[in-house]
Design an enzyme around this catalytic site. Sequence first.
Site: not given
Ligand code: NAD
Ligand code: TDX
Length: 345
Positions: A11, A33, A82, A123-125, A148, A150, A152, A203, A272
């Site tokens: 993404f 990737d 992941e 990530t902020d997590e 996750y 932990a 990161k 959900p 959880p």
């Molecule tokens: P995503 O799950 O959409 O994409 C992850 C990508 O990494 C995929 O293309 C996958 O094929 C690739 N990948 C996974 N394992 C791999 C491996 N072993 N080798 C090579 N490629 C691999 O994730 P995203 O939402 O785009 O997040 C990108 C980064 O940003 C991550 O590091 C995530 O922790 C961080 N992040 C995401 C969010 C969010 O809201 N999505 C917020 C904060 C930080």
């Molecule tokens: O079905 C759902 N119902 C629900 O209530 C899902 C999937 C999530 N939720 C809640 C859990 C969280 O409080 O919504 C909030 C957002 O959930 P996610 O989209 O799973 O995000 P979050 O757990 O906050 O983590 C995201 O932000 C930080 C990204 O997935 C991470 O990659 C990033 O590091």
Amino acid sequence: MKLFITGGAGFIGSNFIRHILSLRKGYKIVNYDKLTYAGNLANLESVAAHPDYSFVKGSICDANAAEEAMRGADAVVHFAAESHVDRSIYEPAPAIDTNVTGTFVLLQLARKLRIERFVHISTDEVYGDMLPGAFASENSPLQPSSPYSASKASSDLLVLSYVRTYGLPAVITRSSNNYGPYQFPEKFLPLIITNIFDDKALPVYGDGKQQRDWLHVEDNCRAVLAVLERGRIGEVYNIGGLDVEENLTIARTLLRLIGKPETLLTYVKDRPGHDRRYALLCDKMEKDLGWKPEVPLETGLRQTIDWYKANAKWLAGVRDGEYLSYYEKYYQNRDSSLRSFTHRG
Ligand code: NAD
Ligand code: TDX
């Protein structure tokens, strides 16, 4: 400048590649990737034939393949992970392998190949649950709650140790919840949007009052580019949308914008270890790099809804067998499927 990007088919990575190719000349991009369930080359169709873009399939855990693809690069932007908290709870091993060991492999290669800049995407997590009204700065303690987060936090500490011990020129970004085009619909926002389209139950985990800071992916891409080009070595940068909302508010807003009834809201068993609140202070990005978020939340949500409406073919492609079986396993009969994951049952 040759840029080695990991996880560019996901993404944020795919948005970043399009962002950089549209804004900058002189970057040669290698997208490395593994193409897990979350990686999708359809995200990059519009740039696949660009002369400054190439793709190499491989895992960051495979040191030989990664070295071959990274050789000649000046800088690394490391998105690969992941990234889904729920999946890391159901099956933690992939998150540990990719997020910890994979990052370690890349750090070793970056030393060996004398990479000039390593941007680690975190990530902020990692800050864990914030108290009501509290915000995390870059100096706040790391208190991750899920496998996750932990994993990161572990990778962040490895990166910082390589800066200090080996002088690796690395920087870290910690962003809040991204949303926007090409997000895999396991994450809350695209899951809610696409379920609303289909009149399916929405959900909401627990009471739905958990808070997240929502950041449009374009704002994050601008921030990552600023950190790549101007961030100070060894620094951590928080990147947030500065718009902290309850999940329930987000779901209700999406229902209103799409024009569907609130009867679709369905309260289900909580995640959880679910963190109640994430919220970031992002003064450093503004003061040091002149960045602040520009996309107002409601504008971004409207654009995102429109994008998912206009890209039904992309959506059908990603909601395939793997997605359906994941959804069935953890959303239908959620109570009993989650019981097996905790000691408390
Ligand atoms: P995503 O799950 O959409 O994409 C992850 C990508 O990494 C995929 O293309 C996958 O094929 C690739 N990948 C996974 N394992 C791999 C491996 N072993 N080798 C090579 N490629 C691999 O994730 P995203 O939402 O785009 O997040 C990108 C980064 O940003 C991550 O590091 C995530 O922790 C961080 N992040 C995401 C969010 C969010 O809201 N999505 C917020 C904060 C930080
Ligand atoms: O079905 C759902 N119902 C629900 O209530 C899902 C999937 C999530 N939720 C809640 C859990 C969280 O409080 O919504 C909030 C957002 O959930 P996610 O989209 O799973 O995000 P979050 O757990 O906050 O983590 C995201 O932000 C930080 C990204 O997935 C991470 O990659 C990033 O590091």
